[in-house]
Design a protein around this motif. Structure first.
Motif, PDB file in Angstrom:
ATOM      1  N   ALA A  90       5.072  -3.550   0.399  1.00 39.15           N
ATOM      2  CA  ALA A  90       3.740  -3.409   0.988  1.00 39.15           C
ATOM      3  C   ALA A  90       3.108  -2.105   0.518  1.00 39.15           C
ATOM      4  O   ALA A  90       3.722  -1.041   0.605  1.00 39.15           O
ATOM      5  N   LEU A  91       1.877  -2.199  -0.006  1.00 38.19           N
ATOM      6  CA  LEU A  91       1.154  -1.011  -0.460  1.00 38.19           C
ATOM      7  C   LEU A  91       0.115  -0.565   0.559  1.00 38.19           C
ATOM      8  O   LEU A  91       0.080   0.590   0.954  1.00 38.19           O
ATOM      9  N   THR A  92      -0.765  -1.486   0.951  1.00 38.72           N
ATOM     10  CA  THR A  92      -1.815  -1.162   1.912  1.00 38.72           C
ATOM     11  C   THR A  92      -2.396  -2.441   2.494  1.00 38.72           C
ATOM     12  O   THR A  92      -2.334  -3.501   1.868  1.00 38.72           O
ATOM     13  N   PHE A 111      -2.084  -5.806   0.105  1.00 40.01           N
ATOM     14  CA  PHE A 111      -1.656  -5.549  -1.266  1.00 40.01           C
ATOM     15  C   PHE A 111      -0.153  -5.293  -1.312  1.00 40.01           C
ATOM     16  O   PHE A 111       0.366  -4.501  -0.524  1.00 40.01           O
ATOM     17  N   PHE A 112       0.513  -5.966  -2.259  1.00 34.01           N
ATOM     18  CA  PHE A 112       1.948  -5.817  -2.469  1.00 34.01           C
ATOM     19  C   PHE A 112       2.201  -5.470  -3.927  1.00 34.01           C
ATOM     20  O   PHE A 112       1.538  -5.997  -4.818  1.00 34.01           O
ATOM     21  N   ALA A 113       3.207  -4.618  -4.165  1.00 30.37           N
ATOM     22  CA  ALA A 113       3.726  -4.394  -5.510  1.00 30.37           C
ATOM     23  C   ALA A 113       5.026  -5.172  -5.612  1.00 30.37           C
ATOM     24  O   ALA A 113       5.738  -5.347  -4.629  1.00 30.37           O
ATOM     25  N   GLY A 157      -0.836   8.673  -5.697  1.00 34.35           N
ATOM     26  CA  GLY A 157       0.016   8.989  -4.559  1.00 34.35           C
ATOM     27  C   GLY A 157      -0.756   9.244  -3.279  1.00 34.35           C
ATOM     28  O   GLY A 157      -0.229   9.832  -2.332  1.00 34.35           O
ATOM     29  N   THR A 158      -2.015   8.796  -3.232  1.00 31.80           N
ATOM     30  CA  THR A 158      -2.859   9.032  -2.057  1.00 31.80           C
ATOM     31  C   THR A 158      -3.181   7.758  -1.285  1.00 31.80           C
ATOM     32  O   THR A 158      -3.985   7.797  -0.354  1.00 31.80           O
ATOM     33  N   LEU A 159      -2.568   6.642  -1.668  1.00 36.88           N
ATOM     34  CA  LEU A 159      -2.857   5.377  -0.999  1.00 36.88           C
ATOM     35  C   LEU A 159      -2.280   5.401   0.409  1.00 36.88           C
ATOM     36  O   LEU A 159      -1.096   5.640   0.599  1.00 36.88           O
ATOM     37  N   ARG A 160      -3.125   5.114   1.383  1.00 35.19           N
ATOM     38  CA  ARG A 160      -2.711   5.106   2.783  1.00 35.19           C
ATOM     39  C   ARG A 160      -2.271   3.698   3.174  1.00 35.19           C
ATOM     40  O   ARG A 160      -2.714   2.710   2.584  1.00 35.19           O
ATOM     41  N   PRO A 161      -1.419   3.570   4.196  1.00 38.37           N
ATOM     42  CA  PRO A 161      -0.952   2.245   4.621  1.00 38.37           C
ATOM     43  C   PRO A 161      -2.089   1.320   5.071  1.00 38.37           C
ATOM     44  O   PRO A 161      -2.008   0.117   4.894  1.00 38.37           O
ATOM     45  N   ILE A 162      -3.146   1.909   5.629  1.00 34.66           N
ATOM     46  CA  ILE A 162      -4.313   1.128   6.038  1.00 34.66           C
ATOM     47  C   ILE A 162      -5.533   1.813   5.441  1.00 34.66           C
ATOM     48  O   ILE A 162      -5.724   3.026   5.592  1.00 34.66           O
ATOM     49  N   THR A 163      -6.353   1.026   4.720  1.00 37.26           N
ATOM     50  CA  THR A 163      -7.536   1.568   4.076  1.00 37.26           C
ATOM     51  C   THR A 163      -8.752   0.753   4.463  1.00 37.26           C
ATOM     52  O   THR A 163      -8.640  -0.387   4.915  1.00 37.26           O
TER      53      THR A 163
END
Length: 167
Positions: A90-92, A111-113, A157-163
């Protein structure tokens, strides 16, 4: 015998009629990654962001399906590969809107990687014209805007769990 206190309930019809005017369309996005590269597809024949690069696989969550099940299904349908649920990172979760105010523009995107899958990714549908690997530091200019937001923040490296996007 199951405990009645654990039974899931539904909203009464009157409550739903009074509060159901707002809807959110959920979607799952799978970004196949190989070290510092991401696989993107060139959208075509959809009427939405055609000629823009987009996630490896993505699509709406169907009724009765979890977002993780949707991600696995979309990878199979769009790329012909098998992805295990446990291989999805899980990315965000992105709450997204557009300035129209229309219900169809109220979105929640997950979004998933994914760095592990079975099979060779290949286009399976006519809604994409190309499939290519790109270095995360050298993405093409024409990436779908909200997806570019996720990719750039993830790389930085700034992606938050919820955007949120578009507000």
């Amino acid at each position: 015998m199951s405990d009645p206190a654990d039974a899931r309930q539904t909203y009464p019809a009157l409550y739903a009629a009074e509060h159901g005017g707002f809807s959110v369309v959920p979607a799952a996005y799978v970004l196949l990654v190989d070290e510092d590269r991401v696989l993107l597809q060139l959208r075509a024949n959809t009427g939405y962001y055609d000629d823009f690069w987009a996630a490896s696989a993505a699509g709406h969550v169907e009724a009765g399906e979890s977002v993780v099940e949707a991600a696995v299904r979309e990878a199979s349908e769009e790329l012909g590969i098998t992805v295990a649920e446990g291989d999805l990172q899980a990315l965000t979760a992105m709450h997204r809107t557009a300035p129209t105010g229309l219900a169809v523009d109220q979105r929640v995107d997950f979004f998933f990687a994914c760095g592990s899958w079975n099979g060779a990714p290949a286009l399976q549908e006519e809604k994409a014209a190309d499939l290519r690997w790109f270095d995360l530091a050298a993405l093409p200019e024409n990436v779908v805007h909200h997806e570019r937001f996720v990719l750039d923040a993830w790389r930085a490296g700034t992606l938050r769990p919820i955007t949120a996007f578009g507000f």
